[in-house]
Design an enzyme around this catalytic site. Structure first.
Site, PDB file in Angstrom:
ATOM      1  N   THR A   1     -51.411   5.885  30.022  1.00 10.53           N
ATOM      2  CA  THR A   1     -51.850   4.487  29.943  1.00 10.53           C
ATOM      3  C   THR A   1     -51.690   3.861  31.326  1.00 10.53           C
ATOM      4  O   THR A   1     -50.675   4.102  31.992  1.00 10.53           O
ATOM      5  CB  THR A   1     -51.044   3.673  28.895  1.00 10.53           C
ATOM      6  OG1 THR A   1     -51.284   2.284  29.102  1.00 10.53           O
ATOM      7  CG2 THR A   1     -49.550   3.897  28.980  1.00 10.53           C
TER       8      THR A   1
ATOM      9  N   ASP B   1     -46.231   0.863  30.750  1.00 10.20           N
ATOM     10  CA  ASP B   1     -45.308   0.072  29.918  1.00 10.20           C
ATOM     11  C   ASP B   1     -44.569   0.925  28.891  1.00 10.20           C
ATOM     12  O   ASP B   1     -44.223   0.444  27.826  1.00 10.20           O
ATOM     13  CB  ASP B   1     -46.101  -1.047  29.202  1.00 10.20           C
ATOM     14  CG  ASP B   1     -47.243  -0.503  28.364  1.00 10.20           C
ATOM     15  OD1 ASP B   1     -47.529   0.704  28.454  1.00 10.20           O
ATOM     16  OD2 ASP B   1     -47.846  -1.281  27.613  1.00 10.20           O
TER      17      ASP B   1
ATOM     18  N   ARG C   1     -51.079  -6.451  29.542  1.00  8.12           N
ATOM     19  CA  ARG C   1     -50.895  -7.466  28.498  1.00  8.12           C
ATOM     20  C   ARG C   1     -49.416  -7.800  28.305  1.00  8.12           C
ATOM     21  O   ARG C   1     -49.047  -8.939  28.122  1.00  8.12           O
ATOM     22  CB  ARG C   1     -51.503  -6.969  27.180  1.00  8.12           C
ATOM     23  CG  ARG C   1     -52.448  -7.968  26.573  1.00  8.12           C
ATOM     24  CD  ARG C   1     -53.229  -7.371  25.441  1.00  8.12           C
ATOM     25  NE  ARG C   1     -54.223  -6.418  25.888  1.00  8.12           N
ATOM     26  CZ  ARG C   1     -54.551  -5.308  25.243  1.00  8.12           C
ATOM     27  NH1 ARG C   1     -53.964  -4.977  24.123  1.00  8.12           N
ATOM     28  NH2 ARG C   1     -55.489  -4.524  25.704  1.00  8.12           N
TER      29      ARG C   1
ATOM     30  N   ARG D   1     -59.516   4.916  18.223  1.00  9.60           N
ATOM     31  CA  ARG D   1     -58.433   4.323  17.439  1.00  9.60           C
ATOM     32  C   ARG D   1     -58.802   4.603  15.987  1.00  9.60           C
ATOM     33  O   ARG D   1     -59.953   4.453  15.604  1.00  9.60           O
ATOM     34  CB  ARG D   1     -58.339   2.831  17.720  1.00  9.60           C
ATOM     35  CG  ARG D   1     -58.156   2.582  19.229  1.00  9.60           C
ATOM     36  CD  ARG D   1     -57.528   1.255  19.552  1.00  9.60           C
ATOM     37  NE  ARG D   1     -57.725   0.952  20.974  1.00  9.60           N
ATOM     38  CZ  ARG D   1     -56.768   1.043  21.898  1.00  9.60           C
ATOM     39  NH1 ARG D   1     -55.566   1.439  21.589  1.00  9.60           N
ATOM     40  NH2 ARG D   1     -57.027   0.736  23.154  1.00  9.60           N
TER      41      ARG D   1
ATOM     42  N   GLY E   1     -50.813  -7.577  49.569  1.00  9.30           N
ATOM     43  CA  GLY E   1     -50.360  -8.750  50.338  1.00  9.30           C
ATOM     44  C   GLY E   1     -50.679 -10.073  49.676  1.00  9.30           C
ATOM     45  O   GLY E   1     -50.981 -11.065  50.349  1.00  9.30           O
TER      46      GLY E   1
ATOM     47  N   GLY F   1     -56.175   3.949  24.388  1.00 11.28           N
ATOM     48  CA  GLY F   1     -57.020   3.665  25.562  1.00 11.28           C
ATOM     49  C   GLY F   1     -57.034   4.843  26.527  1.00 11.28           C
ATOM     50  O   GLY F   1     -56.024   5.526  26.682  1.00 11.28           O
TER      51      GLY F   1
ATOM     52  N   ASP G   1     -47.842   4.116  23.110  1.00 14.28           N
ATOM     53  CA  ASP G   1     -46.789   4.103  22.088  1.00 14.28           C
ATOM     54  C   ASP G   1     -47.329   4.105  20.654  1.00 14.28           C
ATOM     55  O   ASP G   1     -46.674   4.649  19.756  1.00 14.28           O
ATOM     56  CB  ASP G   1     -45.780   2.968  22.328  1.00 14.28           C
ATOM     57  CG  ASP G   1     -46.436   1.617  22.452  1.00 14.28           C
ATOM     58  OD1 ASP G   1     -47.675   1.530  22.320  1.00 14.28           O
ATOM     59  OD2 ASP G   1     -45.705   0.636  22.675  1.00 14.28           O
TER      60      ASP G   1
HETATM   61  P1  ATP Z   1     -52.819   1.990  24.386  1.00 16.93           P
HETATM   62  O1  ATP Z   1     -51.517   1.786  25.125  1.00 16.93           O
HETATM   63  O2  ATP Z   1     -53.916   2.355  25.294  1.00 16.93           O
HETATM   64  O3  ATP Z   1     -53.159   0.879  23.443  1.00 16.93           O
HETATM   65  P2  ATP Z   1     -51.865   3.434  22.104  1.00 16.93           P
HETATM   66  O4  ATP Z   1     -51.607   4.875  21.848  1.00 16.93           O
HETATM   67  O5  ATP Z   1     -50.689   2.522  22.019  1.00 16.93           O
HETATM   68  O6  ATP Z   1     -52.605   3.329  23.504  1.00 16.93           O
HETATM   69  P3  ATP Z   1     -52.962   2.396  19.616  1.00 16.93           P
HETATM   70  O7  ATP Z   1     -54.328   1.921  19.280  1.00 16.93           O
HETATM   71  O8  ATP Z   1     -51.810   1.486  19.383  1.00 16.93           O
HETATM   72  O9  ATP Z   1     -53.031   2.912  21.135  1.00 16.93           O
HETATM   73  O10 ATP Z   1     -52.684   3.733  18.782  1.00 16.93           O
HETATM   74  C1  ATP Z   1     -53.612   4.807  18.809  1.00 16.93           C
HETATM   75  C2  ATP Z   1     -53.757   5.379  17.424  1.00 16.93           C
HETATM   76  O11 ATP Z   1     -52.482   5.875  16.963  1.00 16.93           O
HETATM   77  C3  ATP Z   1     -54.173   4.379  16.344  1.00 16.93           C
HETATM   78  O12 ATP Z   1     -55.578   4.154  16.346  1.00 16.93           O
HETATM   79  C4  ATP Z   1     -53.707   5.072  15.085  1.00 16.93           C
HETATM   80  O13 ATP Z   1     -54.627   6.071  14.693  1.00 16.93           O
HETATM   81  C5  ATP Z   1     -52.411   5.749  15.549  1.00 16.93           C
HETATM   82  N1  ATP Z   1     -51.268   4.890  15.168  1.00 16.93           N
HETATM   83  C6  ATP Z   1     -50.783   3.815  15.812  1.00 16.93           C
HETATM   84  N2  ATP Z   1     -49.781   3.257  15.131  1.00 16.93           N
HETATM   85  C7  ATP Z   1     -49.624   3.988  14.003  1.00 16.93           C
HETATM   86  C8  ATP Z   1     -48.757   3.928  12.866  1.00 16.93           C
HETATM   87  N3  ATP Z   1     -47.835   2.958  12.740  1.00 16.93           N
HETATM   88  N4  ATP Z   1     -48.913   4.856  11.895  1.00 16.93           N
HETATM   89  C9  ATP Z   1     -49.834   5.836  12.023  1.00 16.93           C
HETATM   90  N5  ATP Z   1     -50.671   5.954  13.045  1.00 16.93           N
HETATM   91  C10 ATP Z   1     -50.583   5.046  14.033  1.00 16.93           C
END
Ligand code: ATP
Length: 329
Positions: A130, A134, A176, A76, A190, A15, A107
């Site tokens: 983000t 979190d 979330r 994503r 407030g 995001g 993360d």
């Molecule tokens: P937000 O907090 O805004 O959701 P985020 O970085 O956690 O941000 P995600 O959609 O969870 O957002 O992850 C972003 C991208 O990172 C995913 O679309 C994917 O390409 C990659 N990614 C996430 N998890 C994995 C994983 N386990 N293995 C490989 N790539 C991953």
């Protein structure tokens, strides 16, 4: 063995958040400062897989420090979750001579970076971007301060109409899994009550609290509800119904702030934090270190192993919870 880094790839992933552009600017200019190249990777890991790259110089990041969103775009990518996808990404980076990357994201993005590092022994660094705040290993994430200011401004406006009509407003804000936005913006605006995922106030106490507010002469009320709040397993609309049924004298409304919380020009705090994080991320790679997230604690830049950042849980501030209990009386 420490690898010498000469060309750094840079992407925004997951995001978007205000301050990402300021971090992009800082990473690019730190590369220029140290006479190394910087390659912008568009659309997160999907652009890495497709080789959607562009060389960036000090001038390509002119006039972006004040802009929300991300000029590199975000995406994503389900393909990056596969070994084949990551292999394609690696090949593109290799062909372009990129020998490390910095990812600005959450993360999930850090998990992807860690897996990529393990598979290809490729140096990576993470910058936490983000609005939800979190992520373990930093007191503040990029975009959080801006989002707080946006939410407080919106609630101030809602209060104007609430007090003109003696209304009770449930205002749903983002978060979330974490109640940081709700708790801080709730205190800042407030609010009479703040409902967050980390604690369940319970319906009885909510009613009691609203009743006692009214008895104490409050003519309007704002209840800030985090998106992930689980009070009695009810959504914000179900909470409204419940209060309508049990306190029929109240005129209850719901306002869901939604995506406007992610947008807008970053606050000064986010711009400065982004600048510090960008410099730290690049200089950490140049020091021969990898697989860390940069963060801030006690106003000092710190490094947390990506693995800890991903696995650790960022806890709600207990002192703030207490402050909110006291000042919402
Ligand atoms: P937000 O907090 O805004 O959701 P985020 O970085 O956690 O941000 P995600 O959609 O969870 O957002 O992850 C972003 C991208 O990172 C995913 O679309 C994917 O390409 C990659 N990614 C996430 N998890 C994995 C994983 N386990 N293995 C490989 N790539 C991953």
């Amino acid at each position: 063995m420490t690898k010498t880094v000469k060309k750094i790839g840079l992407l925004t992933s997951g995001g978007d958040a205000p301050g990402m552009n300021a971090a992009i600017r800082a990473v690019v200019r730190t590369c220029v400062y140290h006479n190394i190249e910087c390659i912008g990777i568009y659309r997160g890991y999907q652009g890495m897989i497709e080789g959607d790259f562009e060389t960036m110089d000090a001038r390509s990041v002119n006039n972006i420090i004040n802009r929300g969103g991300t000029i590199l775009k975000s995406a994503r990518s389900s393909e990056f979750r596969t070994k084949e996808g990551r292999q394609k990404a690696y090949q593109h980076l290799k062909n372009a001579g990129v020998d490390a990357f910095v990812v600005i994201g959450g993360d999930g993005s850090f998990t992807g970076a860690m897996i990529f590092n393990e598979e290809f022994d490729f140096p990576v660094m993470g910058i936490p971007g983000t609005i939800d705040n979190d992520i373990y290993g930093t007191t503040f994430t990029l975009g959080y301060d801006t989002a707080l200011n946006t939410v407080v401004e919106a609630i101030d406006k809602i209060r104007d109409t609430a007090s003109s009509h003696n209304r009770l407003f449930f205002v749903e804000v983002m978060g979330r899994d974490a109640g940081d936005i709700a708790l801080n913006a709730g205190i800042g605006a407030g609010a009479e009550e703040i409902l967050i995922p980390e604690e369940d106030l319970g319906l009885e106490r909510l009613l009691e609290s609203l009743e006692s507010s009214r008895k104490r002469g409050k003519t309007s009320s704002i209840v800030v509800v985090a998106e992930g709040d689980k009070t009695a397993g009810k959504s914000v609309f179900e909470l409204k119904e419940y209060v309508n049924e049990n306190l029929p004298d109240y005129d209850v409304r719901v306002s869901v702030l939604g995506h406007m919380q992610r947008g807008g020009s970053p606050s000064c705090y986010d711009r400065v934090l982004a600048s510090r994080m960008g410099v730290k991320a690049v200089e950490t790679l140049l020091d021969g270190k990898s697989t860390y997230m940069v963060g801030v604690a006690c106003d000092k830049m710190i490094l947390t192993p990506l693995e800890d950042a991903v696995k650790g849980k960022s806890e709600i501030d207990q002192e703030l919870l207490r402050v909110s209990d006291i000042v919402t009386i």
